[in-house]
Design a protein around this motif. Sequence first.
Motif, PDB file in Angstrom:
ATOM      1  N   ALA A 198       0.833  -1.201   0.000  1.00 52.24           N
ATOM      2  CA  ALA A 198       0.000   0.000   0.000  1.00 52.24           C
ATOM      3  C   ALA A 198       0.874   1.260   0.000  1.00 52.24           C
ATOM      4  O   ALA A 198       0.612   2.212  -0.748  1.00 52.24           O
ATOM      5  N   LYS A 199       1.935   1.264   0.823  1.00 53.90           N
ATOM      6  CA  LYS A 199       2.839   2.419   0.853  1.00 53.90           C
ATOM      7  C   LYS A 199       3.563   2.582  -0.477  1.00 53.90           C
ATOM      8  O   LYS A 199       3.785   3.704  -0.946  1.00 53.90           O
ATOM      9  N   LEU A 200       3.921   1.450  -1.086  1.00 57.21           N
ATOM     10  CA  LEU A 200       4.594   1.487  -2.381  1.00 57.21           C
ATOM     11  C   LEU A 200       3.672   2.091  -3.442  1.00 57.21           C
ATOM     12  O   LEU A 200       4.098   2.937  -4.239  1.00 57.21           O
ATOM     13  N   ARG A 201       2.405   1.691  -3.446  1.00 54.69           N
ATOM     14  CA  ARG A 201       1.442   2.253  -4.394  1.00 54.69           C
ATOM     15  C   ARG A 201       1.255   3.746  -4.156  1.00 54.69           C
ATOM     16  O   ARG A 201       1.164   4.532  -5.108  1.00 54.69           O
ATOM     17  N   GLU A 202       1.180   4.138  -2.896  1.00 54.13           N
ATOM     18  CA  GLU A 202       1.024   5.563  -2.578  1.00 54.13           C
ATOM     19  C   GLU A 202       2.227   6.358  -3.074  1.00 54.13           C
ATOM     20  O   GLU A 202       2.074   7.450  -3.626  1.00 54.13           O
ATOM     21  N   ALA A 203       3.427   5.827  -2.872  1.00 52.47           N
ATOM     22  CA  ALA A 203       4.640   6.523  -3.322  1.00 52.47           C
ATOM     23  C   ALA A 203       4.662   6.636  -4.842  1.00 52.47           C
ATOM     24  O   ALA A 203       5.018   7.693  -5.395  1.00 52.47           O
ATOM     25  N   LYS A 204       4.248   5.562  -5.530  1.00 54.85           N
ATOM     26  CA  LYS A 204       4.221   5.592  -6.989  1.00 54.85           C
ATOM     27  C   LYS A 204       3.203   6.617  -7.476  1.00 54.85           C
ATOM     28  O   LYS A 204       3.483   7.390  -8.390  1.00 54.85           O
ATOM     29  N   ASP A 205       2.022   6.617  -6.853  1.00 58.56           N
ATOM     30  CA  ASP A 205       1.001   7.587  -7.231  1.00 58.56           C
ATOM     31  C   ASP A 205       1.475   9.013  -6.996  1.00 58.56           C
ATOM     32  O   ASP A 205       1.247   9.898  -7.823  1.00 58.56           O
ATOM     33  N   LYS A 206       2.141   9.249  -5.878  1.00 66.99           N
ATOM     34  CA  LYS A 206       2.644  10.591  -5.581  1.00 66.99           C
ATOM     35  C   LYS A 206       3.695  11.004  -6.601  1.00 66.99           C
ATOM     36  O   LYS A 206       3.689  12.143  -7.083  1.00 66.99           O
ATOM     37  N   ALA A 207       4.596  10.072  -6.959  1.00 67.28           N
ATOM     38  CA  ALA A 207       5.631  10.394  -7.943  1.00 67.28           C
ATOM     39  C   ALA A 207       5.001  10.723  -9.290  1.00 67.28           C
ATOM     40  O   ALA A 207       5.410  11.682  -9.964  1.00 67.28           O
ATOM     41  N   GLU A 208       4.003   9.937  -9.701  1.00 64.57           N
ATOM     42  CA  GLU A 208       3.345  10.210 -10.975  1.00 64.57           C
ATOM     43  C   GLU A 208       2.616  11.552 -10.936  1.00 64.57           C
ATOM     44  O   GLU A 208       2.638  12.307 -11.909  1.00 64.57           O
ATOM     45  N   PHE A 209       1.972  11.854  -9.822  1.00 68.13           N
ATOM     46  CA  PHE A 209       1.269  13.130  -9.702  1.00 68.13           C
ATOM     47  C   PHE A 209       2.258  14.289  -9.735  1.00 68.13           C
ATOM     48  O   PHE A 209       2.018  15.302 -10.403  1.00 68.13           O
ATOM     49  N   ASP A 210       3.374  14.170  -9.016  1.00 68.99           N
ATOM     50  CA  ASP A 210       4.394  15.220  -9.023  1.00 68.99           C
ATOM     51  C   ASP A 210       4.942  15.437 -10.428  1.00 68.99           C
ATOM     52  O   ASP A 210       5.156  16.575 -10.852  1.00 68.99           O
ATOM     53  N   GLN A 211       5.159  14.332 -11.160  1.00 74.04           N
ATOM     54  CA  GLN A 211       5.658  14.438 -12.530  1.00 74.04           C
ATOM     55  C   GLN A 211       4.629  15.166 -13.405  1.00 74.04           C
ATOM     56  O   GLN A 211       4.982  16.025 -14.208  1.00 74.04           O
ATOM     57  N   PHE A 212       3.362  14.830 -13.238  1.00 74.60           N
ATOM     58  CA  PHE A 212       2.295  15.503 -13.984  1.00 74.60           C
ATOM     59  C   PHE A 212       2.274  16.992 -13.676  1.00 74.60           C
ATOM     60  O   PHE A 212       2.157  17.833 -14.583  1.00 74.60           O
ATOM     61  N   MET A 213       2.387  17.335 -12.408  1.00 78.56           N
ATOM     62  CA  MET A 213       2.340  18.750 -12.002  1.00 78.56           C
ATOM     63  C   MET A 213       3.544  19.497 -12.589  1.00 78.56           C
ATOM     64  O   MET A 213       3.401  20.655 -13.007  1.00 78.56           O
TER      65      MET A 213
END
Length: 133
Positions: free
Chosen positions: A109-124
């Motif tokens: 779950a933490k790994l998925r959250e980190a991946k989602d955050k990284a993808e969101f940061d990249q998008f931003m």
Amino acid sequence: MTIATPVLRPATTQQRITDVLARGRDWLDARGRPAWLVAMVLGFIFVWPVGLALLGYMIWSKRMFGCSKRTAAPRYSAPSTGNSAFDAYRAETLKRLEDEHREFIDFLAKLREAKDKAEFDQFMEKRDAKTDA
């Protein structure tokens, strides 16, 4: 002295229908989400309102997306073998495995959250770069 005997009233049609639907729901729940999906598809094929009703029920009861009411898996418990040392070892090992499984699920779950955050940061960052240009 008279003993009162219970009077058995015949079930109404509504009670019978409710009972049949409850037994069907329990039967499908015992077989999991694939059984619900098969029932829905067959409902659409043979009688489309039944398929539509099943789809609505699955979405409303959260069966469609895998959010069942049973959140925790039942703990495994085997009958005693009669050997207390082995039973204690087995119980300790099963508890350790359950703890490791829970830790692994938390890690994923933490790994998925980190991946989602990284993808969101990249998008931003891309979005900000486009607005700056």
